[in-house]
Scaffold this active site. Structure first.
Site, PDB file in Angstrom:
ATOM      1  N   LYS A 142       6.384  -9.332  -5.599  1.00  0.00           N
ATOM      2  CA  LYS A 142       6.517  -8.838  -4.229  1.00  0.00           C
ATOM      3  C   LYS A 142       5.142  -8.517  -3.670  1.00  0.00           C
ATOM      4  CE  LYS A 142       9.169  -5.745  -1.286  1.00  0.00           C
ATOM      5  NZ  LYS A 142       9.492  -6.888  -0.407  1.00  0.00           N
ATOM      6  N   HIS A 155      10.200  -2.838  -7.391  1.00  0.00           N
ATOM      7  CA  HIS A 155      10.451  -4.264  -7.211  1.00  0.00           C
ATOM      8  C   HIS A 155       9.707  -5.078  -8.261  1.00  0.00           C
ATOM      9  CE1 HIS A 155      12.041  -3.234  -3.200  1.00  0.00           C
ATOM     10  NE2 HIS A 155      12.675  -4.386  -3.299  1.00  0.00           N
TER      11      HIS A 155
END
Length: 234
Positions: free
Chosen positions: A135, A131
């Site tokens: 995040k 990600h």
């Protein structure tokens, strides 16, 4: 439909664009540090906030009779409390670790593969998720959902561990790379071959569209639901 956006980061802004294109009105945009807002002006709320405020957002919605869709991960220690409150208030609530239509199909594919591989003990299962660097939680909620799908359907694993291999534990490697919307990979590896299934998000549009579709679906419904209910799959 009048929508409240609880969390107005990149996902919130993408949801706003899609919702407006689908003919809806955004009546409230709440930043992560704003807790003084009137949720009752909305028909439905979509929460993509941060782990420390998600439960409060959901509680506020349910206490005020506003159905709520939450895609925030990292707060699930309070999930059962949210479910109890939803039932007590006869509200509407959907939590999903990932609202992408493609990912929810991937969840079902993952479960089916785990069942098929259950008797083939020569294969070891590993997972990787990638990600963007913003995040906050690791592993991702999507990776945890995938791991739980394997554990429920494969007798070789009873838990998962982050970046660690142990007996009967499914190892999940979490990587953070700038501008990656989300990639999840499940590997079944033996001495002779490897079977891999993977979902790669190209942008945030899929997550946002799924959240808006879920918000449209929950209007007028009471209960605790998930994306399988919305999509009529699984």
């Amino acid at each position: 439909m009048k929508i409240a956006l609880l969390g107005y980061g990149k996902m919130g802004k993408t949801i706003e664009q899609i919702a407006i294109k689908r003919g809806h009105e955004i009546v409230l945009k709440v930043d992560k540090n704003d807790d003084a807002y009137d949720i009752t002006q909305a028909d439905v709320a979509i929460d993509f906030s941060i782990p420390t405020v998600a439960f409060n957002n959901i509680t506020n919605c349910l206490n005020n009779g506003v159905p709520v869709i939450s895609g925030t991960t990292g707060w699930l220690q309070d999930y059962d409390k949210a479910v109890e409150l939803c039932k007590e208030k006869e509200g509407g609530f959907i939590y999903a670790s990932n609202f992408s239509l493609g990912v929810n199909i991937f969840f079902e594919l993952n479960k089916t593969l785990a069942k098929m591989m259950n008797t083939l003990k020569q294969y070891n299962v590993t997972m990787e998720e990638i990600h963007h660097t913003q995040k906050l939680d690791a592993p991702s909620g999507t990776a945890i959902t995938l791991a739980e799908g394997i554990i429920e359907n494969h007798s070789g694993y009873d838990n998962w561990k982050l970046d660690e291999a142990a007996e009967k534990s499914l190892p999940i490697v979490a990587k953070r790379i700038e501008d990656v919307p989300g990639t999840h990979t499940v590997n079944y590896e033996s001495e002779v071959d490897t079977i891999t299934i993977e979902h790669t998000a190209h942008n945030r549009q899929g997550f946002a569209l799924g959240a808006v579709i879920a918000a449209e679906w929950i209007i007028g419904k009471k209960g605790v639901f998930n994306m399988n209910d919305v999509l009529n799959i699984g």
